[in-house]
Scaffold this motif. Structure first.
Motif, short mmCIF file in Angstrom:
data_model
loop_
_atom_site.label_atom_id
_atom_site.label_comp_id
_atom_site.label_asym_id
_atom_site.label_seq_id
_atom_site.Cartn_x
_atom_site.Cartn_y
_atom_site.Cartn_z
N SER A 83 10.98 -15.69 -57.65
CA SER A 83 11.88 -15.95 -56.73
C SER A 83 11.45 -15.13 -55.68
N PHE A 84 11.41 -15.75 -54.20
CA PHE A 84 10.88 -15.06 -53.03
C PHE A 84 12.33 -14.59 -52.44
N HIS A 85 12.06 -13.61 -51.40
CA HIS A 85 13.20 -13.21 -50.60
C HIS A 85 12.79 -13.03 -49.24
N ALA A 86 13.69 -12.70 -48.35
CA ALA A 86 13.69 -12.64 -46.93
C ALA A 86 12.29 -11.71 -46.87
N ASP A 87 12.03 -10.70 -47.43
CA ASP A 87 10.90 -9.58 -47.06
C ASP A 87 9.56 -10.16 -47.05
N ASP A 88 9.22 -10.94 -48.31
CA ASP A 88 8.23 -11.32 -48.38
C ASP A 88 7.91 -12.65 -47.66
N VAL A 89 8.98 -13.37 -47.40
CA VAL A 89 8.95 -14.60 -46.77
C VAL A 89 8.56 -14.14 -45.39
N LEU A 90 9.33 -13.25 -44.61
CA LEU A 90 9.24 -12.91 -43.15
C LEU A 90 7.72 -12.25 -42.98
N ALA A 91 7.44 -11.12 -44.08
CA ALA A 91 6.06 -10.89 -43.98
C ALA A 91 4.88 -11.76 -44.05
N THR A 92 5.02 -12.75 -44.52
CA THR A 92 4.07 -14.08 -44.51
C THR A 92 3.92 -14.62 -43.38
N VAL A 93 5.34 -14.67 -42.73
CA VAL A 93 5.32 -15.15 -41.34
C VAL A 93 4.49 -14.38 -40.24
N ASP A 136 34.42 -4.70 -44.95
CA ASP A 136 35.54 -4.79 -45.54
C ASP A 136 36.60 -5.97 -44.88
N TYR A 137 36.41 -7.08 -45.12
CA TYR A 137 36.89 -8.23 -44.51
C TYR A 137 36.77 -9.38 -45.64
N PRO A 138 37.79 -10.36 -45.53
CA PRO A 138 37.85 -11.34 -46.77
C PRO A 138 36.77 -12.40 -46.73
N VAL A 139 36.12 -12.47 -45.65
CA VAL A 139 34.73 -13.42 -45.58
C VAL A 139 33.56 -12.56 -45.21
N GLN A 140 32.48 -12.96 -45.62
CA GLN A 140 31.23 -12.58 -44.81
C GLN A 140 30.39 -13.67 -44.20
N ASN A 141 29.80 -13.26 -43.14
CA ASN A 141 28.91 -14.05 -42.41
C ASN A 141 27.65 -14.09 -43.15
N MET A 142 27.01 -15.43 -43.64
CA MET A 142 25.83 -15.43 -44.34
C MET A 142 24.68 -14.93 -43.47
N CYS A 143 24.02 -13.82 -43.99
CA CYS A 143 23.01 -13.31 -43.23
C CYS A 143 21.51 -13.98 -43.41
N PHE A 144 20.59 -13.72 -42.69
CA PHE A 144 19.26 -14.23 -42.81
C PHE A 144 18.63 -13.97 -44.03
N SER A 145 18.85 -12.94 -44.82
CA SER A 145 18.26 -12.64 -46.08
C SER A 145 19.05 -13.82 -47.17
N GLU A 146 20.14 -14.00 -47.10
CA GLU A 146 20.94 -14.87 -48.01
C GLU A 146 20.39 -16.34 -47.70
N ILE A 147 20.33 -16.68 -46.20
CA ILE A 147 19.82 -18.05 -46.01
C ILE A 147 18.45 -18.27 -46.67
N ILE A 148 17.59 -17.18 -46.61
CA ILE A 148 16.49 -17.64 -47.09
C ILE A 148 16.20 -17.74 -48.68
N GLU A 149 17.06 -17.00 -49.37
CA GLU A 149 17.30 -17.02 -50.78
C GLU A 149 17.66 -18.19 -51.20
#
Length: 311
Positions: A20-30, A139-152
């Motif tokens: 599995s790749f993650h945002a850190d190795d993906v962005l490092a590749t960029v 601390d909020y009922p919903v969370q904004n999907m972050c860049f790292s989650e999008i990459i995953e």
């Protein structure tokens, strides 16, 4: 960007981990791909090949515990603000300035440093924090999907049984490059409007700053050492819809609070309703949360802002 993957270490310019790749190795590749002329070739593997099998030693990151890995005991360094480095941050720290100087060869050292810090603060540090497991939850009922989650989410699902994992990695790298490149361009644009904002701050009056274009103003306003900057409550600028906006200055950079909200009796009003309350004949609207309003003319926007100052 031109990038491909390989299973042969003899062909590789860069080596990172498989699975599995993650945002850190993906962005490092960029970032690494921008240091390389021609096609960058990445080998994704579970372990670093023995040096004896590699004729031209490729750069290794997020694997093997070396200079550009952070999985070793104790990690691999922490920024002054406490955010630990992951592979993306380590690669950016090493190569970021060089990439930016090559990209914007007519920019000043000050501007290059601004762009470097902007990319680090707005993208890379978040990726590093997320990968190191130190990013706090809001601390909020919903969370904004972050860049790292999008990459995953580019990783193959369990139903796909990890088929075409390298193809999915290339897709993720391509997406991440689009985000990265756009952020760099936005940061560069910010450096080019600095003098406009400095001038507008100097010419501001009665807590109102007027711009002749819709440009990014927040960072320069909050960074300004001009005494007027801390007293500016509203910024007026033409919008792309042909009217003029009156925008409240936030209480903190990119914050959701305001130094002074527009009058509560304006909130949510439009057209004739707002005109009746404000006596501004071309008032168009006021947002329900009171952080922005608009008028058809600059004079109307100034009238709204001056009324709000007195309220």
């Amino acid at each position: 960007m031109s990038i491909r993957t390989t299973t042969n270490p003899y062909d590789a310019n860069f080596i990172t981990h498989s699975g599995s790749f993650h945002a850190d190795d993906v962005l490092a590749t960029v970032i690494l791909s921008k240091t390389f002329l021609g096609t960058a070739t990445v080998m994704r593997t579970s372990a670093v090949p023995k040096e004896g099998f590699v004729e031209v030693k490729p750069l290794i990151y997020d694997l093997g515990g070396g200079k550009f890995d952070h999985h070793q005991k104790g990690g691999n360094g922490t920024r002054e603000n406490g955010v630990p480095y992951a592979s993306a941050g380590l690669i950016w720290k090493e190569y970021g300035l060089k990439i930016l100087f090559n990209t914007f060869n007519d920019a000043s050292d000050y501007d290059i440093k601004f762009i470097f810090d902007y990319i680090d603060g707005n993208l890379i540090q978040g990726v590093d924090a997320y990968d190191n497991g130190v990013m706090p939850k809001v601390d909020y009922p919903v969370q904004n999907m972050c860049f790292s989650e999008i990459i995953e989410n580019f990783n193959p699902t369990w139903e796909e049984n990890n088929q075409n994992a390298d193809f999915a990695f290339i897709q993720a790298v391509s997406f991440a490059e689009s985000v990265f490149d756009r952020l760099v361009e936005n940061a560069h644009a910010k450096t080019k409007v600095r003098e406009k904002i400095i001038s507008a701050i100097s010419e501001s009056n009665n807590g109102i700053m007027v711009l002749d274009q819709d440009i990014d103003w927040q960072e320069e306003l909050f960074r300004s050492t001009d005494e007027k900057a801390s007293n500016i409550l509203y910024v007026i600028y033409p919008s792309n819809r042909g009217d003029y906006k009156v925008r409240c200055v936030p209480d903190v950079l990119e914050g959701f609070g305001q130094r002074k909200t527009l009058p509560s009796e304006w909130h949510g009003l439009k057209g004739e309703e707002l005109q009746k309350v404000t006596k501004v004949s071309d008032a168009v609207f006021c947002h329900p949360n009171g952080f922005v309003a608009g008028a058809d003319s600059l004079e109307g926007a100034l009238a709204l802002a001056n009324l709000a100052i007195k309220a």
